[in-house]
Design a protein around this motif. Structure first.
Motif, PDB file in Angstrom:
ATOM      1  N   VAL A 546      28.336 -50.271  60.217  1.00 17.26           N
ATOM      2  CA  VAL A 546      27.075 -50.633  60.875  1.00 17.26           C
ATOM      3  C   VAL A 546      27.209 -50.497  62.384  1.00 17.26           C
ATOM      4  O   VAL A 546      26.310 -50.021  63.075  1.00 17.26           O
ATOM      5  CB  VAL A 546      26.668 -52.070  60.500  1.00 17.26           C
ATOM      6  N   LYS A 547      28.351 -50.920  62.885  1.00 16.23           N
ATOM      7  CA  LYS A 547      28.645 -50.803  64.322  1.00 16.23           C
ATOM      8  C   LYS A 547      30.062 -50.273  64.456  1.00 16.23           C
ATOM      9  O   LYS A 547      31.005 -50.863  63.933  1.00 16.23           O
ATOM     10  CB  LYS A 547      28.531 -52.163  65.015  1.00 16.23           C
ATOM     11  N   GLY A 548      30.196 -49.125  65.134  1.00 16.87           N
ATOM     12  CA  GLY A 548      31.504 -48.520  65.305  1.00 16.87           C
ATOM     13  C   GLY A 548      31.817 -48.259  66.759  1.00 16.87           C
ATOM     14  O   GLY A 548      31.339 -48.962  67.650  1.00 16.87           O
ATOM     15  N   ALA A 549      32.613 -47.213  67.004  1.00 16.84           N
ATOM     16  CA  ALA A 549      33.065 -46.914  68.364  1.00 16.84           C
ATOM     17  C   ALA A 549      32.363 -45.685  68.901  1.00 16.84           C
ATOM     18  O   ALA A 549      31.744 -44.923  68.157  1.00 16.84           O
ATOM     19  CB  ALA A 549      34.575 -46.680  68.352  1.00 16.84           C
ATOM     20  N   LYS A 550      32.472 -45.485  70.215  1.00 14.77           N
ATOM     21  CA  LYS A 550      32.059 -44.218  70.793  1.00 14.77           C
ATOM     22  C   LYS A 550      32.908 -43.117  70.182  1.00 14.77           C
ATOM     23  O   LYS A 550      34.090 -43.301  69.929  1.00 14.77           O
ATOM     24  CB  LYS A 550      32.248 -44.238  72.310  1.00 14.77           C
ATOM     25  N   LEU A 551      32.304 -41.959  69.957  1.00 11.76           N
ATOM     26  CA  LEU A 551      33.039 -40.870  69.346  1.00 11.76           C
ATOM     27  C   LEU A 551      34.103 -40.339  70.305  1.00 11.76           C
ATOM     28  O   LEU A 551      33.833 -40.026  71.458  1.00 11.76           O
ATOM     29  CB  LEU A 551      32.089 -39.733  68.958  1.00 11.76           C
ATOM     30  N   GLY A 552      35.317 -40.231  69.801  1.00  8.40           N
ATOM     31  CA  GLY A 552      36.416 -39.660  70.553  1.00  8.40           C
ATOM     32  C   GLY A 552      37.291 -38.872  69.610  1.00  8.40           C
ATOM     33  O   GLY A 552      37.018 -38.773  68.412  1.00  8.40           O
ATOM     34  N   ASN A 553      38.354 -38.304  70.135  1.00  5.28           N
ATOM     35  CA  ASN A 553      39.268 -37.540  69.295  1.00  5.28           C
ATOM     36  C   ASN A 553      40.021 -38.483  68.376  1.00  5.28           C
ATOM     37  O   ASN A 553      40.802 -39.321  68.833  1.00  5.28           O
ATOM     38  CB  ASN A 553      40.259 -36.781  70.188  1.00  5.28           C
ATOM     39  N   PRO A 554      39.826 -38.371  67.066  1.00  2.00           N
ATOM     40  CA  PRO A 554      40.455 -39.322  66.151  1.00  2.00           C
ATOM     41  C   PRO A 554      41.954 -39.137  65.998  1.00  2.00           C
ATOM     42  O   PRO A 554      42.601 -39.941  65.344  1.00  2.00           O
ATOM     43  CB  PRO A 554      39.731 -39.044  64.823  1.00  2.00           C
ATOM     44  N   GLN A 555      42.510 -38.098  66.615  1.00  2.00           N
ATOM     45  CA  GLN A 555      43.950 -37.875  66.484  1.00  2.00           C
ATOM     46  C   GLN A 555      44.758 -38.535  67.590  1.00  2.00           C
ATOM     47  O   GLN A 555      45.978 -38.427  67.599  1.00  2.00           O
ATOM     48  CB  GLN A 555      44.241 -36.372  66.482  1.00  2.00           C
ATOM     49  N   PHE A 556      44.081 -39.203  68.524  1.00  3.42           N
ATOM     50  CA  PHE A 556      44.785 -39.903  69.580  1.00  3.42           C
ATOM     51  C   PHE A 556      44.197 -41.298  69.751  1.00  3.42           C
ATOM     52  O   PHE A 556      43.203 -41.653  69.128  1.00  3.42           O
ATOM     53  CB  PHE A 556      44.744 -39.107  70.887  1.00  3.42           C
ATOM     54  N   ASN A 557      44.823 -42.089  70.581  1.00  8.35           N
ATOM     55  CA  ASN A 557      44.421 -43.479  70.778  1.00  8.35           C
ATOM     56  C   ASN A 557      43.435 -43.594  71.931  1.00  8.35           C
ATOM     57  O   ASN A 557      43.693 -43.080  73.018  1.00  8.35           O
ATOM     58  CB  ASN A 557      45.660 -44.324  71.084  1.00  8.35           C
ATOM     59  N   TYR A 558      42.333 -44.247  71.672  1.00  4.92           N
ATOM     60  CA  TYR A 558      41.399 -44.584  72.742  1.00  4.92           C
ATOM     61  C   TYR A 558      40.785 -45.939  72.412  1.00  4.92           C
ATOM     62  O   TYR A 558      41.005 -46.482  71.327  1.00  4.92           O
ATOM     63  CB  TYR A 558      40.340 -43.492  72.924  1.00  4.92           C
ATOM     64  N   ASN A 559      40.038 -46.491  73.323  1.00  4.74           N
ATOM     65  CA  ASN A 559      39.538 -47.846  73.158  1.00  4.74           C
ATOM     66  C   ASN A 559      38.366 -47.858  72.186  1.00  4.74           C
ATOM     67  O   ASN A 559      37.203 -47.932  72.581  1.00  4.74           O
ATOM     68  CB  ASN A 559      39.111 -48.413  74.515  1.00  4.74           C
ATOM     69  N   TRP A 560      38.709 -47.793  70.901  1.00  5.14           N
ATOM     70  CA  TRP A 560      37.650 -47.746  69.896  1.00  5.14           C
ATOM     71  C   TRP A 560      37.250 -49.138  69.405  1.00  5.14           C
ATOM     72  O   TRP A 560      36.326 -49.272  68.623  1.00  5.14           O
ATOM     73  CB  TRP A 560      38.050 -46.843  68.744  1.00  5.14           C
ATOM     74  N   ASP A 561      37.959 -50.185  69.876  1.00  2.18           N
ATOM     75  CA  ASP A 561      37.522 -51.575  69.665  1.00  2.18           C
ATOM     76  C   ASP A 561      37.293 -51.874  68.187  1.00  2.18           C
ATOM     77  O   ASP A 561      36.353 -52.574  67.822  1.00  2.18           O
ATOM     78  CB  ASP A 561      36.237 -51.815  70.467  1.00  2.18           C
ATOM     79  N   ILE A 562      38.177 -51.381  67.338  1.00  2.97           N
ATOM     80  CA  ILE A 562      37.945 -51.455  65.894  1.00  2.97           C
ATOM     81  C   ILE A 562      37.857 -52.883  65.378  1.00  2.97           C
ATOM     82  O   ILE A 562      37.160 -53.155  64.385  1.00  2.97           O
ATOM     83  CB  ILE A 562      39.020 -50.657  65.118  1.00  2.97           C
ATOM     84  N   GLN A 563      38.513 -53.829  66.040  1.00  5.52           N
ATOM     85  CA  GLN A 563      38.475 -55.213  65.545  1.00  5.52           C
ATOM     86  C   GLN A 563      37.079 -55.813  65.640  1.00  5.52           C
ATOM     87  O   GLN A 563      36.796 -56.830  65.005  1.00  5.52           O
ATOM     88  CB  GLN A 563      39.490 -56.084  66.307  1.00  5.52           C
ATOM     89  N   ASN A 564      36.205 -55.163  66.416  1.00  7.74           N
ATOM     90  CA  ASN A 564      34.837 -55.666  66.556  1.00  7.74           C
ATOM     91  C   ASN A 564      33.798 -54.793  65.853  1.00  7.74           C
ATOM     92  O   ASN A 564      32.594 -54.977  66.072  1.00  7.74           O
ATOM     93  CB  ASN A 564      34.493 -55.794  68.050  1.00  7.74           C
ATOM     94  N   TRP A 565      34.263 -53.868  65.023  1.00  8.00           N
ATOM     95  CA  TRP A 565      33.317 -53.093  64.222  1.00  8.00           C
ATOM     96  C   TRP A 565      32.618 -54.020  63.229  1.00  8.00           C
ATOM     97  O   TRP A 565      33.161 -55.055  62.823  1.00  8.00           O
ATOM     98  CB  TRP A 565      34.023 -52.002  63.444  1.00  8.00           C
ATOM     99  N   GLU A 566      31.429 -53.620  62.842  1.00  6.56           N
ATOM    100  CA  GLU A 566      30.707 -54.338  61.794  1.00  6.56           C
ATOM    101  C   GLU A 566      30.670 -53.462  60.546  1.00  6.56           C
ATOM    102  O   GLU A 566      30.187 -52.331  60.580  1.00  6.56           O
ATOM    103  CB  GLU A 566      29.282 -54.665  62.252  1.00  6.56           C
ATOM    104  N   ILE A 567      31.212 -54.010  59.457  1.00 10.05           N
ATOM    105  CA  ILE A 567      31.319 -53.283  58.196  1.00 10.05           C
ATOM    106  C   ILE A 567      30.523 -54.012  57.123  1.00 10.05           C
ATOM    107  O   ILE A 567      30.621 -55.238  56.997  1.00 10.05           O
ATOM    108  CB  ILE A 567      32.794 -53.171  57.746  1.00 10.05           C
ATOM    109  N   LYS A 568      29.725 -53.272  56.366  1.00 10.31           N
ATOM    110  CA  LYS A 568      28.978 -53.900  55.276  1.00 10.31           C
ATOM    111  C   LYS A 568      29.918 -54.449  54.220  1.00 10.31           C
ATOM    112  O   LYS A 568      30.970 -53.867  53.941  1.00 10.31           O
ATOM    113  CB  LYS A 568      28.067 -52.856  54.615  1.00 10.31           C
TER     114      LYS A 568
END
Length: 568
Positions: A546-568
């Motif tokens: 429901v709520k994810g991160a800004k799109l970036g290269n998934p093969q490297f590390n960036y501030n995707w803030d995954i602990q605050n994603w919203e998952i159904k």
């Protein structure tokens, strides 16, 4: 399913066709383990059942371990677990540019104007997954220990070897690296020479806990029992591992950035080569994953609940061109730049890519993909067979010469591409034979000659079809320097050495960019390698996110803030 074309990432990259692979001692058959200190298996724990497809509060991804968790020091973000189990000193944004100000494990950092000093101040509330505090000593130990391993990303190694006293440490004459100073929670790095990717390095390099690995031979790091169930520092920690079956990660409740309210279920697969990608996606067992395979994307067209974004990254397919004299003393057939230019004009890359990739890849005129980091006005070498023939005539090309072309990919698409290239070259009078090489690729492909100026070649091929996946632009170009350890193909060229050196002379991004522009112009003119196309990454997300991160290269590390994603 919606297919969207998004953007070109300024500093995005893809890792890893590096030809380096860790090999583990883990049991390749299914075996249940639970996370305990130091990766020790808890054989008394009851096997957990994998989550049911579509289960609420569970994010499905791929890239789960098959024999071991790969060390985060080689391909730092290739696997979902590498991006979730480990924290880093500072953050990168979605373009892989270091975020200024507040860091990740470091609450602050500062780089001196001359790039010779980098200081970190660690947070107070950072912990390993066993609950113990992360210390500055752990950071120092990780840097020093990493230099002794064989599974270290080349960007990391270049940065660490630039530290004052690194050479003395590596040859054993010093117990520690002189340029690393620890004072409480403060870490000061002093460099002997400019490390142009220093900040980028610390957005990707994940410190590991000294107490679990200090007694492990660094040459055997990947075989350590720790990598059966690693203790990390990121927002998720290992929950259950059923190797080569499934792995679950659970929220780490002491992560300073917050605690997620969902778990992660990982299906086993290589990072970007998942044979079950389509099957799992259609079955609701894939909520976040990526692929480079256009066939996967086509197979998922019309699948409800899925979105696939096309993310352009630094992943360039090319032909390495061997310009060293042959072992028998004969002149290299590709030593003349007119021959190299003729090959470029002979290939109708737009038509080739439309046929092979259905338009999902872009023709290349430089190793550097399109965007702000690329010089304007480069020659595209648009298809011109007559121009190719003219150049071959000027170069006195012998039509009886047969180019030996090698490749190491085993997929049908590569075989088809080799056949197409062979046909195009034949039309201008160039013969070639393409062959698959297997085994010790580091020696077969990249063994450098003893004499990097005069040769002869230490490898037996004229062209090598390969990929260059770069975390930084330096990874694209440094390998062409005189005497570089894997420069099997390019004899000493003082002008080229000068241009490459200029790109490594400053930590200032704008200064680097201008230097790369000059290098790209020389590259485009002389074709010391032949860039073919840029291959994007296709990022799949399901509507469970429901709520994810800004799109970036998934093969490297960036501030995707995954602990605050919203998952159904």
């Amino acid at each position: 399913m919606k297919l969207k074309k998004i953007f070109s990432l300024g500093l995005a990259a893809a890792m890893t066709a590096s030809l380096l692979a860790g090999c583990g001692s883990g049991n390749p058959t299914s075996s249940t383990t639970a996370a305990t200190a130091g990766g020790q298996a808890d054989t008394t724990a009851a096997p957990a059942e994998p989550a049911a497809a579509g289960e609420s509060g569970v994010l499905y991804s791929n890239g789960g371990p098959t024999e071991f968790f790969e060390t985060p020091w080689l391909n730092p973000g290739t696997y979902t677990y590498n991006k979730t189990l480990y924290a880093h000193l500072i953050f990168a944004d979605e373009n892989l540019a270091p975020v200024t100000g507040e860091g990740d494990l470091a609450k602050s950092y500062e780089m001196s104007d001359d790039g010779m000093t980098l200081t970190f101040e660690l947070r107070d509330n950072i912990f390993w997954h066993d609950g113990e505090a992360i210390t500055a000593d752990d950071i120092q130990w990780s840097i020093e220990y990493a230099l002794k391993t064989t599974v270290l990303n080349s960007v990391f190694r270049s940065t660490f070897e630039a530290l004052k006293g690194a050479a003395a440490y590596e040859d054993g004459s010093a117990e520690h690296i002189e340029g690393i100073a620890v004072d409480g929670s403060k870490i000061t790095l002093t460099f002997e020479k400019v490390a142009p990717d220093a900040l980028l390095t610390f957005t990707q390099f994940a410190p590991l806990p000294k107490k679990y690995l200090a007694d492990t031979d660094p040459i055997s790091l990947q075989q350590a029992k720790y990598f059966q169930s690693p203790i990390g520092s990121g927002p998720f920690m290992v929950d259950e591992v059923q190797m080569n079956n499934y792995t679950t990660l659970k929220p780490f409740d002491k992560y300073y950035g917050g605690t997620a309210n969902f778990t992660i279920h990982l299906n086993p697969s290589a990072g970007d080569s998942d044979a079950n990608f389509v099957t799992n996606a259609k079955a609701g067992k894939l909520d976040y994953a990526y692929t480079k395979n256009i066939a996967d994307v086509k197979a998922l067209e019309g699948t409800p609940g899925l979105t696939i974004d096309t993310v352009n990254v630094r992943y360039t397919r090319l032909l390495y061109l061997n310009k060293f004299d042959k072992k028998d003393g004969k002149k290299a057939p590709l030593a003349d730049e007119k021959v190299r230019q003729a090959i470029a004009y002979a290939l109708d890359m737009k038509s080739i890519l439309d046929g092979v990739f259905e338009g999902a890849a872009l023709p290349a005129n430089s190793l550097t993909p399109d965007g702000a980091d690329k010089a304007d006005g480069l020659n595209n070498y648009d298809y011109n067979p007559e121009k190719a023939k003219e150049l071959l005539k000027e170069a006195n090309w012998d039509p009886n010469t047969e180019l030996d072309v090698v490749y190491y990919y085993t997929d049908q698409m590569t075989q088809d591409l080799m056949a197409i290239i062979q046909q195009y070259l034949a039309e201008v009078g160039i013969k070639m034979n393409a062959r698959l090489v297997e085994g010790d690729l580091a020696t077969i492909l990249w063994k450098a000659p003893e004499d990097p100026v005069n040769g002869p070649s230490a490898v037996d091929w004229d062209m090598c079809y390969a990929a260059n996946a770069a975390l930084s632009l330096h990874e694209y170009y440094d390998r062409y320097q005189t005497g570089y350890s894997i420069n099997s193909h390019t004899p000493s060229d003082p002008k080229l050495d000068e241009l490459i050196a200029a790109t490594n002379a400053s930590v200032d991004a704008e200064v680097q960019r201008k230097a790369f522009f000059e290098l790209q112009k020389y590259e485009n003119e002389t074709l010391f390698e032949l860039p073919l196309y840029y291959q994007p990454i296709f990022l799949l997300q399901s509507d469970k996110i429901v709520k994810g991160a800004k799109l970036g290269n998934p093969q490297f590390n960036y501030n995707w803030d995954i602990q605050n994603w919203e998952i159904k």
